[in-house]
Motif scaffolding. Structure first.
Motif, mmCIF file in Angstrom:
data_model
loop_
_atom_site.group_PDB
_atom_site.id
_atom_site.type_symbol
_atom_site.label_atom_id
_atom_site.label_comp_id
_atom_site.label_asym_id
_atom_site.label_seq_id
_atom_site.Cartn_x
_atom_site.Cartn_y
_atom_site.Cartn_z
ATOM 1 N N UNK A 62 56.476 37.784 66.877
ATOM 2 C CA UNK A 62 55.313 36.908 67.018
ATOM 3 C C UNK A 62 55.539 35.768 67.992
ATOM 4 N N UNK A 63 56.706 35.140 67.909
ATOM 5 C CA UNK A 63 57.006 34.015 68.802
ATOM 6 C C UNK A 63 57.100 34.484 70.254
ATOM 7 N N UNK A 64 57.751 35.632 70.475
ATOM 8 C CA UNK A 64 57.889 36.136 71.846
ATOM 9 C C UNK A 64 56.536 36.491 72.444
ATOM 10 N N UNK A 65 55.715 37.179 71.670
ATOM 11 C CA UNK A 65 54.383 37.515 72.176
ATOM 12 C C UNK A 65 53.545 36.262 72.412
ATOM 13 N N UNK A 66 53.618 35.300 71.500
ATOM 14 C CA UNK A 66 52.809 34.084 71.633
ATOM 15 C C UNK A 66 53.229 33.265 72.852
ATOM 16 N N UNK A 67 54.521 33.049 73.027
ATOM 17 C CA UNK A 67 54.966 32.228 74.156
ATOM 18 C C UNK A 67 54.712 32.914 75.492
ATOM 19 N N UNK A 68 55.014 34.204 75.580
ATOM 20 C CA UNK A 68 54.799 34.905 76.839
ATOM 21 C C UNK A 68 53.309 35.017 77.155
ATOM 22 N N UNK A 69 52.496 35.298 76.153
ATOM 23 C CA UNK A 69 51.045 35.354 76.375
ATOM 24 C C UNK A 69 50.503 33.988 76.767
ATOM 25 N N UNK A 70 51.020 32.941 76.166
ATOM 26 C CA UNK A 70 50.596 31.588 76.534
ATOM 27 C C UNK A 70 50.926 31.252 77.976
ATOM 28 N N UNK A 71 52.133 31.605 78.407
ATOM 29 C CA UNK A 71 52.508 31.375 79.807
ATOM 30 C C UNK A 71 51.658 32.217 80.751
ATOM 31 N N UNK A 72 51.382 33.449 80.351
ATOM 32 C CA UNK A 72 50.521 34.324 81.148
ATOM 33 C C UNK A 72 49.123 33.720 81.268
ATOM 34 N N UNK A 73 48.608 33.205 80.159
ATOM 35 C CA UNK A 73 47.267 32.599 80.177
ATOM 36 C C UNK A 73 47.234 31.349 81.045
ATOM 37 N N UNK A 74 48.297 30.543 81.009
ATOM 38 C CA UNK A 74 48.345 29.350 81.870
ATOM 39 C C UNK A 74 48.359 29.727 83.347
ATOM 40 N N UNK A 75 49.129 30.749 83.686
ATOM 41 C CA UNK A 75 49.177 31.181 85.078
ATOM 42 C C UNK A 75 47.834 31.764 85.495
ATOM 43 N N UNK A 76 47.236 32.537 84.641
ATOM 44 C CA UNK A 76 45.929 33.142 84.905
ATOM 45 C C UNK A 76 44.878 32.050 85.117
ATOM 46 N N UNK A 77 44.910 31.060 84.257
ATOM 47 C CA UNK A 77 43.959 29.942 84.348
ATOM 48 C C UNK A 77 44.169 29.154 85.634
ATOM 49 N N UNK A 78 45.421 28.916 86.000
ATOM 50 C CA UNK A 78 45.676 28.145 87.223
ATOM 51 C C UNK A 78 45.197 28.897 88.464
ATOM 52 N N UNK A 79 45.263 30.220 88.441
ATOM 53 C CA UNK A 79 44.771 31.015 89.565
ATOM 54 C C UNK A 79 43.248 30.897 89.699
ATOM 55 N N UNK A 80 42.533 30.997 88.587
ATOM 56 C CA UNK A 80 41.071 30.974 88.619
ATOM 57 C C UNK A 80 40.472 29.573 88.601
ATOM 58 N N UNK A 81 41.281 28.559 88.448
ATOM 59 C CA UNK A 81 40.773 27.185 88.395
ATOM 60 C C UNK A 81 40.087 26.780 89.698
#
Length: 135
Positions: A62-81
């Motif tokens: 759970x922790x690995x999926x949550x942290x990696x998904x969170x980092x992925x979402x931050x990168x995704x958001x920064x691209x589309x910002x």
């Protein structure tokens, strides 16, 4: 986790993109490991080794999926910002929420497969190590 992603992406895109994804998985795994172990210790305190094994497996997963998904979402958001409305407006809030939700969905669909087979084997090994250490 980074090694598992690297093996799966060996013939993918360009070396720069592979390095970025591997770095994302490395940082996600590195941030998640101490959090997952701490949660597993809390859950399995004073219980049998089977419970410690299951707690380590679930908490590390759970922790690995949550942290990696969170980092992925931050990168995704920064691209589309670049194409989003000005910050802290109602439109921006909707765009932010739906961009992050889309990123999380894409991570589940496309990113989780990068954990197999090496990441899953590492998860099992770390869980066994944790359970044996608790005895």
């Amino acid at each position: 986790m980074a090694a598992s992603a690297c093996v799966n992406l060996y013939y993918w895109e360009t070396p720069d993109r592979i390095r970025f994804v591997v770095l994302l998985y490395f940082i996600g795994g590195a941030l998640a490991f101490p959090v997952g172990l701490t949660l597993a210790r809390l859950v399995s305190r004073g219980r049998h080794w089977e419970t410690a094994l299951a707690a380590a497996f679930v908490c590390l997963l759970g922790a690995t999926l949550a942290f990696t998904a969170g980092l992925f979402a931050l990168q995704y958001r920064s691209y589309y910002a670049e194409w989003h409305a000005p910050a802290f407006t109602l439109t921006w809030a909707f765009e932010f929420v739906f961009t992050v939700l889309t990123a999380l969905y894409q991570f589940v669909v496309l990113g989780v497969r990068l954990y197999f087979p090496l990441g899953f084997a590492a998860l099992v090994a770390a869980s066994i190590w944790f359970a044996r250490q608790r005895r």
